[in-house]
Design an enzyme around this catalytic site. Sequence first.
Site, PDB file in Angstrom:
ATOM      1  N   PHE A  37       0.966  -0.722   0.178  1.00  0.00           N
ATOM      2  CA  PHE A  37       0.615  -0.053  -0.271  1.00  0.00           C
ATOM      3  C   PHE A  37       0.658   0.766   0.061  1.00  0.00           C
ATOM      4  O   PHE A  37       0.871   2.366  -0.795  1.00  0.00           O
ATOM      5  CB  PHE A  37      -0.980   0.086   1.855  1.00  0.00           C
ATOM      6  CG  PHE A  37      -1.852   0.994   0.929  1.00  0.00           C
ATOM      7  CD1 PHE A  37      -3.178   0.874   0.456  1.00  0.00           C
ATOM      8  CD2 PHE A  37      -1.748   2.085   1.946  1.00  0.00           C
ATOM      9  CE1 PHE A  37      -3.716   2.962   0.172  1.00  0.00           C
ATOM     10  CE2 PHE A  37      -2.462   3.201   2.081  1.00  0.00           C
ATOM     11  CZ  PHE A  37      -4.028   3.458   1.456  1.00  0.00           C
ATOM     12  N   ARG A  38       1.931   1.511   0.895  1.00  0.00           N
ATOM     13  CA  ARG A  38       2.586   2.278   1.131  1.00  0.00           C
ATOM     14  C   ARG A  38       3.615   2.619  -0.138  1.00  0.00           C
ATOM     15  O   ARG A  38       3.921   3.348  -1.095  1.00  0.00           O
ATOM     16  CB  ARG A  38       3.966   2.862   1.940  1.00  0.00           C
ATOM     17  CG  ARG A  38       3.456   1.967   3.818  1.00  0.00           C
ATOM     18  CD  ARG A  38       4.115   2.826   4.122  1.00  0.00           C
ATOM     19  NE  ARG A  38       4.995   1.546   4.394  1.00  0.00           N
ATOM     20  CZ  ARG A  38       5.031   0.512   5.044  1.00  0.00           C
ATOM     21  NH1 ARG A  38       3.969  -0.368   5.616  1.00  0.00           N
ATOM     22  NH2 ARG A  38       5.922  -0.620   4.793  1.00  0.00           N
ATOM     23  N   GLU A  40       2.900   1.903  -3.560  1.00  0.00           N
ATOM     24  CA  GLU A  40       0.994   2.030  -3.786  1.00  0.00           C
ATOM     25  C   GLU A  40       0.751   3.692  -3.972  1.00  0.00           C
ATOM     26  O   GLU A  40       0.313   4.183  -5.203  1.00  0.00           O
ATOM     27  CB  GLU A  40       0.102   1.335  -4.448  1.00  0.00           C
ATOM     28  CG  GLU A  40       0.830  -0.475  -4.841  1.00  0.00           C
ATOM     29  CD  GLU A  40      -0.199  -1.027  -4.512  1.00  0.00           C
ATOM     30  OE1 GLU A  40      -0.010  -2.546  -5.469  1.00  0.00           O
ATOM     31  OE2 GLU A  40      -1.309  -1.035  -3.373  1.00  0.00           O
ATOM     32  N   GLU A  75      -6.209  -2.913  -3.587  1.00  0.00           N
ATOM     33  CA  GLU A  75      -5.064  -2.824  -2.916  1.00  0.00           C
ATOM     34  C   GLU A  75      -5.587  -3.047  -1.200  1.00  0.00           C
ATOM     35  O   GLU A  75      -5.340  -3.888  -1.228  1.00  0.00           O
ATOM     36  CB  GLU A  75      -3.737  -2.170  -2.954  1.00  0.00           C
ATOM     37  CG  GLU A  75      -2.728  -2.522  -1.322  1.00  0.00           C
ATOM     38  CD  GLU A  75      -2.422  -4.237  -1.386  1.00  0.00           C
ATOM     39  OE1 GLU A  75      -2.244  -4.677  -1.303  1.00  0.00           O
ATOM     40  OE2 GLU A  75      -2.026  -4.599  -3.214  1.00  0.00           O
ATOM     41  N   GLU A  91      -3.497 -21.028   9.999  1.00  0.00           N
ATOM     42  CA  GLU A  91      -2.784 -22.419   9.164  1.00  0.00           C
ATOM     43  C   GLU A  91      -3.128 -21.857   7.937  1.00  0.00           C
ATOM     44  O   GLU A  91      -4.051 -21.953   7.425  1.00  0.00           O
ATOM     45  CB  GLU A  91      -3.861 -23.637  10.779  1.00  0.00           C
ATOM     46  CG  GLU A  91      -4.044 -25.650   9.280  1.00  0.00           C
ATOM     47  CD  GLU A  91      -5.335 -26.485   9.517  1.00  0.00           C
ATOM     48  OE1 GLU A  91      -5.227 -26.499   9.041  1.00  0.00           O
ATOM     49  OE2 GLU A  91      -5.484 -25.886  10.747  1.00  0.00           O
ATOM     50  N   ARG A  92      -2.063 -22.961   7.505  1.00  0.00           N
ATOM     51  CA  ARG A  92      -2.036 -23.587   6.046  1.00  0.00           C
ATOM     52  C   ARG A  92      -3.203 -24.023   4.949  1.00  0.00           C
ATOM     53  O   ARG A  92      -3.113 -25.180   6.051  1.00  0.00           O
ATOM     54  CB  ARG A  92      -0.746 -24.319   5.153  1.00  0.00           C
ATOM     55  CG  ARG A  92       0.640 -22.790   5.244  1.00  0.00           C
ATOM     56  CD  ARG A  92       1.637 -23.471   5.068  1.00  0.00           C
ATOM     57  NE  ARG A  92       2.956 -22.629   4.921  1.00  0.00           N
ATOM     58  CZ  ARG A  92       2.975 -21.712   3.928  1.00  0.00           C
ATOM     59  NH1 ARG A  92       2.037 -21.515   2.876  1.00  0.00           N
ATOM     60  NH2 ARG A  92       4.049 -20.846   4.395  1.00  0.00           N
ATOM     61  N   HIS A  93      -3.709 -23.485   4.440  1.00  0.00           N
ATOM     62  CA  HIS A  93      -5.121 -24.645   3.675  1.00  0.00           C
ATOM     63  C   HIS A  93      -5.548 -23.824   2.110  1.00  0.00           C
ATOM     64  O   HIS A  93      -5.226 -22.514   2.007  1.00  0.00           O
ATOM     65  CB  HIS A  93      -5.961 -23.597   4.619  1.00  0.00           C
ATOM     66  CG  HIS A  93      -7.513 -24.948   4.350  1.00  0.00           C
ATOM     67  ND1 HIS A  93      -8.076 -24.586   3.200  1.00  0.00           N
ATOM     68  CD2 HIS A  93      -8.181 -25.813   5.400  1.00  0.00           C
ATOM     69  CE1 HIS A  93     -10.209 -26.226   3.354  1.00  0.00           C
ATOM     70  NE2 HIS A  93      -9.145 -26.306   4.321  1.00  0.00           N
ATOM     71  N   LYS A 100      -6.678 -14.986  -0.439  1.00  0.00           N
ATOM     72  CA  LYS A 100      -5.349 -14.716  -0.589  1.00  0.00           C
ATOM     73  C   LYS A 100      -4.379 -14.180  -2.428  1.00  0.00           C
ATOM     74  O   LYS A 100      -4.219 -13.401  -3.179  1.00  0.00           O
ATOM     75  CB  LYS A 100      -4.141 -14.893   0.015  1.00  0.00           C
ATOM     76  CG  LYS A 100      -4.418 -15.163   1.420  1.00  0.00           C
ATOM     77  CD  LYS A 100      -3.485 -14.651   1.992  1.00  0.00           C
ATOM     78  CE  LYS A 100      -3.370 -15.108   3.973  1.00  0.00           C
ATOM     79  NZ  LYS A 100      -1.719 -14.761   5.018  1.00  0.00           N
ATOM     80  N   SER A 104      -4.468 -11.336  -4.708  1.00  0.00           N
ATOM     81  CA  SER A 104      -3.110 -10.618  -5.411  1.00  0.00           C
ATOM     82  C   SER A 104      -3.452 -10.492  -6.901  1.00  0.00           C
ATOM     83  O   SER A 104      -3.119  -9.341  -7.409  1.00  0.00           O
ATOM     84  CB  SER A 104      -2.300 -11.842  -5.039  1.00  0.00           C
ATOM     85  OG  SER A 104      -0.933 -11.260  -5.307  1.00  0.00           O
TER      86      SER A 104
END
Length: 127
Positions: A37-38, A40, A75, A91-93, A100, A104
């Site tokens: 963000f900064r 951009e 963003e 936790e990774r899922h 996410k 992106s």
Amino acid sequence: MEPVSEFKSKSGLKRIVTAFFYSIDGFKAAWKGEHAFRQEVSVFVVGTIIALLLRVSAFEKLVLIGVLLLILIVELINSSIEAVVDRVSLERHPLSKNAKDFGSAAVLLTCLLATATWAVVLYNRFI
């Protein structure tokens, strides 16, 4: 029926004022915690100055600045999605990764749109 949140319980001018200060808090949090963000915002500031100095129509200036503003908007939405995913679980899922990655990808598409817009306006003006 109970309101869903403190924010939802307000109405009229009080709701507008409260929403404004929540938005300021959002900008502060994004500035403090989101490096992208900064970056951009820096591009937005420089791009806005350049757009205002260019010898193009007022509409073209609006479009050039508007696509840069759109990057910031997307963003912020992406960052909010990431925050919610992280709030639910670190936790990774696969579904968390998808959420996410989709955010992106939305930012990337917006950057490509901004690049194409600037290229077309500059090409039509100077070439």
